[in-house]
Design a protein around this motif. Structure first.
Motif, PDB file in Angstrom:
ATOM      1  N   ALA A 227      -6.067  -4.561  11.267  1.00 23.91           N
ATOM      2  CA  ALA A 227      -7.027  -4.124  10.246  1.00 23.91           C
ATOM      3  C   ALA A 227      -6.384  -4.116   8.859  1.00 23.91           C
ATOM      4  CB  ALA A 227      -7.576  -2.745  10.594  1.00 23.91           C
ATOM      5  N   LEU A 228      -5.134  -3.676   8.777  1.00 21.89           N
ATOM      6  CA  LEU A 228      -4.439  -3.653   7.492  1.00 21.89           C
ATOM      7  C   LEU A 228      -4.281  -5.064   6.937  1.00 21.89           C
ATOM      8  CD1 LEU A 228      -2.655  -2.333   5.277  1.00 21.89           C
ATOM      9  CD2 LEU A 228      -0.713  -2.691   6.818  1.00 21.89           C
ATOM     10  N   ILE A 229      -3.801  -5.980   7.758  1.00 21.35           N
ATOM     11  CA  ILE A 229      -3.593  -7.347   7.276  1.00 21.35           C
ATOM     12  C   ILE A 229      -4.921  -7.976   6.868  1.00 21.35           C
ATOM     13  CG2 ILE A 229      -2.730  -9.639   7.877  1.00 21.35           C
ATOM     14  CD1 ILE A 229      -0.792  -8.282   9.813  1.00 21.35           C
ATOM     15  N   ASP A 230      -5.960  -7.787   7.675  1.00 19.65           N
ATOM     16  CA  ASP A 230      -7.265  -8.348   7.336  1.00 19.65           C
ATOM     17  C   ASP A 230      -7.789  -7.773   6.014  1.00 19.65           C
ATOM     18  OD1 ASP A 230      -7.684 -10.224   9.328  1.00 19.65           O
ATOM     19  OD2 ASP A 230      -8.592  -8.777  10.708  1.00 19.65           O
ATOM     20  N   ARG A 231      -7.545  -6.491   5.799  1.00 15.67           N
ATOM     21  CA  ARG A 231      -7.999  -5.890   4.539  1.00 15.67           C
ATOM     22  C   ARG A 231      -7.280  -6.521   3.352  1.00 15.67           C
ATOM     23  NH1 ARG A 231      -7.120   0.370   2.455  1.00 15.67           N
ATOM     24  NH2 ARG A 231      -8.516   0.212   0.629  1.00 15.67           N
ATOM     25  N   ILE A 232      -5.977  -6.714   3.478  1.00 16.73           N
ATOM     26  CA  ILE A 232      -5.219  -7.335   2.388  1.00 16.73           C
ATOM     27  C   ILE A 232      -5.687  -8.767   2.168  1.00 16.73           C
ATOM     28  CG2 ILE A 232      -2.925  -8.129   1.690  1.00 16.73           C
ATOM     29  CD1 ILE A 232      -1.765  -5.678   3.146  1.00 16.73           C
ATOM     30  N   ARG A 233      -5.915  -9.502   3.261  1.00 16.22           N
ATOM     31  CA  ARG A 233      -6.337 -10.894   3.163  1.00 16.22           C
ATOM     32  C   ARG A 233      -7.704 -11.027   2.489  1.00 16.22           C
ATOM     33  NH1 ARG A 233      -7.821 -12.690   7.832  1.00 16.22           N
ATOM     34  NH2 ARG A 233      -7.809 -14.886   7.175  1.00 16.22           N
ATOM     35  N   THR A 234      -8.632 -10.173   2.854  1.00 16.90           N
ATOM     36  CA  THR A 234     -10.008 -10.321   2.362  1.00 16.90           C
ATOM     37  C   THR A 234     -10.197  -9.724   0.972  1.00 16.90           C
ATOM     38  OG1 THR A 234     -10.662  -8.295   3.530  1.00 16.90           O
ATOM     39  CG2 THR A 234     -10.970 -10.386   4.676  1.00 16.90           C
ATOM     40  N   GLU A 235      -9.571  -8.581   0.721  1.00 19.81           N
ATOM     41  CA  GLU A 235      -9.781  -7.924  -0.572  1.00 19.81           C
ATOM     42  C   GLU A 235      -8.849  -8.445  -1.657  1.00 19.81           C
ATOM     43  OE1 GLU A 235     -10.027  -3.669  -0.463  1.00 19.81           O
ATOM     44  OE2 GLU A 235     -11.067  -3.645   1.482  1.00 19.81           O
ATOM     45  N   GLN A 236      -7.666  -8.976  -1.258  1.00 22.20           N
ATOM     46  CA  GLN A 236      -6.693  -9.496  -2.226  1.00 22.20           C
ATOM     47  C   GLN A 236      -6.545  -8.521  -3.400  1.00 22.20           C
ATOM     48  OE1 GLN A 236      -4.726 -12.304  -2.004  1.00 22.20           O
ATOM     49  NE2 GLN A 236      -5.523 -12.633   0.081  1.00 22.20           N
ATOM     50  N   PRO A 237      -6.073  -7.309  -3.152  1.00 24.17           N
ATOM     51  CA  PRO A 237      -6.081  -6.276  -4.189  1.00 24.17           C
ATOM     52  C   PRO A 237      -4.976  -6.426  -5.236  1.00 24.17           C
ATOM     53  CG  PRO A 237      -4.996  -5.450  -2.236  1.00 24.17           C
ATOM     54  CD  PRO A 237      -5.484  -6.821  -1.887  1.00 24.17           C
ATOM     55  N   GLY A 238      -4.065  -7.356  -5.043  1.00 18.39           N
ATOM     56  CA  GLY A 238      -2.902  -7.463  -5.917  1.00 18.39           C
ATOM     57  C   GLY A 238      -1.685  -6.851  -5.246  1.00 18.39           C
ATOM     58  N   ASP A 239      -0.521  -7.292  -5.692  1.00 18.05           N
ATOM     59  CA  ASP A 239       0.714  -6.896  -5.017  1.00 18.05           C
ATOM     60  C   ASP A 239       0.931  -5.386  -5.013  1.00 18.05           C
ATOM     61  OD1 ASP A 239       1.235  -9.534  -4.511  1.00 18.05           O
ATOM     62  OD2 ASP A 239       2.781  -9.743  -6.062  1.00 18.05           O
ATOM     63  N   ALA A 240       0.718  -4.740  -6.146  1.00 16.68           N
ATOM     64  CA  ALA A 240       1.034  -3.316  -6.254  1.00 16.68           C
ATOM     65  C   ALA A 240       0.162  -2.487  -5.311  1.00 16.68           C
ATOM     66  CB  ALA A 240       0.860  -2.843  -7.694  1.00 16.68           C
ATOM     67  N   ALA A 241      -1.142  -2.735  -5.330  1.00 11.28           N
ATOM     68  CA  ALA A 241      -2.037  -1.964  -4.471  1.00 11.28           C
ATOM     69  C   ALA A 241      -1.789  -2.255  -3.002  1.00 11.28           C
ATOM     70  CB  ALA A 241      -3.492  -2.269  -4.831  1.00 11.28           C
ATOM     71  N   ALA A 242      -1.576  -3.523  -2.667  1.00  9.29           N
ATOM     72  CA  ALA A 242      -1.331  -3.882  -1.268  1.00  9.29           C
ATOM     73  C   ALA A 242      -0.043  -3.255  -0.765  1.00  9.29           C
ATOM     74  CB  ALA A 242      -1.283  -5.400  -1.118  1.00  9.29           C
ATOM     75  N   ALA A 243       0.976  -3.199  -1.624  1.00  4.39           N
ATOM     76  CA  ALA A 243       2.241  -2.590  -1.220  1.00  4.39           C
ATOM     77  C   ALA A 243       2.054  -1.104  -0.915  1.00  4.39           C
ATOM     78  CB  ALA A 243       3.289  -2.777  -2.313  1.00  4.39           C
ATOM     79  N   VAL A 244       1.219  -0.425  -1.689  1.00  2.00           N
ATOM     80  CA  VAL A 244       0.922   0.986  -1.418  1.00  2.00           C
ATOM     81  C   VAL A 244       0.246   1.126  -0.060  1.00  2.00           C
ATOM     82  CG1 VAL A 244      -0.444   2.979  -2.140  1.00  2.00           C
ATOM     83  CG2 VAL A 244       0.818   1.652  -3.838  1.00  2.00           C
ATOM     84  N   TRP A 245      -0.708   0.255   0.230  1.00  2.00           N
ATOM     85  CA  TRP A 245      -1.377   0.306   1.535  1.00  2.00           C
ATOM     86  C   TRP A 245      -0.369   0.113   2.662  1.00  2.00           C
ATOM     87  CZ3 TRP A 245      -6.006  -3.562   0.524  1.00  2.00           C
ATOM     88  CH2 TRP A 245      -6.862  -3.001  -0.437  1.00  2.00           C
ATOM     89  N   VAL A 246       0.508  -0.861   2.497  1.00  2.00           N
ATOM     90  CA  VAL A 246       1.506  -1.152   3.542  1.00  2.00           C
ATOM     91  C   VAL A 246       2.425   0.047   3.739  1.00  2.00           C
ATOM     92  CG1 VAL A 246       3.541  -2.548   4.077  1.00  2.00           C
ATOM     93  CG2 VAL A 246       1.441  -3.652   3.268  1.00  2.00           C
TER      94      VAL A 246
END
Length: 336
Positions: A227-246
Motif C-alpha cells: 500500500a505504501l509503495i502504491d501510494r508513492i507511485r500513484t500520488e508522486q508527492p515529491g521526494d521530501a513528502a514520500a521520505a516522511v511516509w517511508v
C-alpha cells in the motif's frame, strides 16, 4: 545464548519485518543483522564489506530493476554503507561490551533480555531515517509489472515460511519450535547437556502456539508495504513528502501491528526470553566461556569494520578512508 536476542532478537524480532519487507527494508536492517547472525568474523566481514552487492542482488530478485533503478539503488547502498561504517559501529561495539560485561557477572534475567531486544529495535531508527529518502525515490519509479513481480516473490516467500514454521499438525509445530530453540541455544552455548535439552523441549512445548499470529503479522506488514509503495507511485508527492511516509511507515515496525495477533506474538517473545534466562542459569563454565568468546568475536569484528584512519605523508591514497568498494570491485569480490 543470551545474545540469542541478537540472533533470536534480530532474527525473531525482525523476522516479520525482514522477510515481509525484504525487497527494501532488509537492505537497510541487513547492515546491523549481518553482524548478528554471522557465525564467525570472516563471514560477518564478507557480508558487511559486500553489503552493496548483496543488497542490490536481493532487491533485483524481487522487482527486476531497470538499469537506471539499478544504478540509483547501487549508489544509495554504497552511500549507506559508508555512513554506517563511519557512524554506527562504535555504538554497536559499546553496546556489545556492555552485554558481555553483564553476562560475565553471572546473572541474566528475562528483564535484561527484553531490554536488549528493545535496544536492538531502537538501533533500527537511524538506519531507517538515513535510508528513507533513497527508499522513497526507488519506490516512486516502480511500474505495475514490477509490483506484480514483488507480490509474486512475497507469496513464494510466504509458502516457504509456512512449510518451515507451520507444519499442519500440532506435534509437528512443537517439534519445529523445539528445533529452533535448540539450534539457537547451541549456537551461543555450544553443546547442551541432556538436562538443558529437556528444559528447551519442555519450554518449547509449553510456549504459546503463536506461529499463526507471527504469520498474520507478516502478511499485515506485506499488505502495508504494498500500500505504501502504491501510494508513492500513484500520488508522486515529491521526494521530501514520500521520505516522511517511508520513515513513519518503517519506524512503526519497531512495534507490533495492532490486532488480535499482537498479544500472542508478545507472549511468544516473552516465552523465548524465559527460556533464554533459564538456560543461562544452567550454563556450565565451559558454555559461559563459549558465549564470552562469541561476544568478544563480535566486538572485535565490529571494531575491525570501522573505517581506518587516513594515511598521512607522501604517497597517501586520496580515496576517503572507509569508502565502499566500487560496483565492479564489490561484484568481483563476491558473486551471489
Amino acid at each position: 545464548m543470551v545474545i540469542g536476542l541478537i540472533s533470536g532478537g534480530f532474527r525473531v524480532f525482525f523476522s516479520a519485518i525482514d522477510r515481509s519487507t525484504r525487497p527494501i527494508l532488509s537492505a537497510v536492517l541487513g547492515l546491523a543483522v549481518c553482524l548478528a547472525v554471522s557465525g564467525c568474523a570472516s563471514v560477518g566481514r564478507l557480508g558487511y564489506d559486500n553489503f552493496s552487492t548483496l543488497a542490490l542482488w536481493r532487491l533485483d530478485g524481487y522487482v527486476s530493476l531497470t538499469p537506471d533503478q539499478r544504478f540509483r539503488a547501487g549508489r544509495a547502498f554504497d552511500s549507506l554503507l559508508v555512513w554506517h561504517r563511519a557512524t554506527q559501529l562504535d555504538d554497536y561495539a559499546q553496546w556489545l561490551r556492555g552485554v558481555k560485561q553483564h553476562v560475565a557477572s553471572g546473572s541474566v534475567t528475562e528483564t535484561d533480555i527484553r531490554g536488549w531486544r528493545e535496544d536492538i529495535a531502537r538501533r533500527a531508527t537511524p538506519l531507517v531515517e538515513r535510508a528513507a529518502l533513497d527508499i522513497a525515490q526507488v519506490a516512486a519509479t516502480l511500474d505495475a509489472g514490477q509490483m506484480n513481480r514483488l507480490r509474486t516473490e512475497l507469496a513464494r516467500d510466504n509458502d516457504k515460511m509456512r512449510k518451515e514454521w507451520m507444519p499442519p499438525g500440532q506435534s509437528e509445530r512443537v517439534a519445529a519450535r523445539t528445533k529452533r530453540y535448540l539450534d539457537r541455544a547451541e549456537f551461543f552455548l555450544g553443546s547442551l547437556t541432556d538436562s538443558q535439552k529437556q528444559l528447551a523441549r519442555r519450554m518449547a512445548a509449553e510456549a504459546p502456539p503463536a506461529e499463526d499470529s507471527w504469520y498474520a503479522q507478516r502478511l499485515g506488514r506485506q499488505k502495508d508495504l504494498i500500500a505504501l509503495i502504491d501510494r508513492i507511485r500513484t500520488e508522486q508527492p515529491g521526494d521530501a513528502a514520500a521520505a516522511v511516509w517511508v520513515k513513519e511507515h518503517f519506524l512503526r515496525y519497531t512495534q507490533w501491528r495492532e490486532g488480535p495477533d499482537r498479544q500472542p506474538v508478545e507472549s511468544s517473545l516473552a516465552s523465548g526470553d524465559a527460556m533464554t534466562a533459564a538456560l543461562f542459569a544452567q550454563a556450565t563454565p565451559r558454555q559461559r566461556e563459549h558465549l564470552q568468546r562469541k561476544l568478544q568475536d563480535w566486538i572485535d569484528l565490529t571494531e575491525s569494520l570501522r573505517p581506518a584512519k587516513a594515511a598521512s605523508g607522501p604517497g597517501a591514497p586520496v580515496t576517503p578512508s572507509g569508502a565502499a568498494p566500487t560496483r565492479s570491485a564489490a561484484q568481483s569480490g563476491l558473486q551471489p
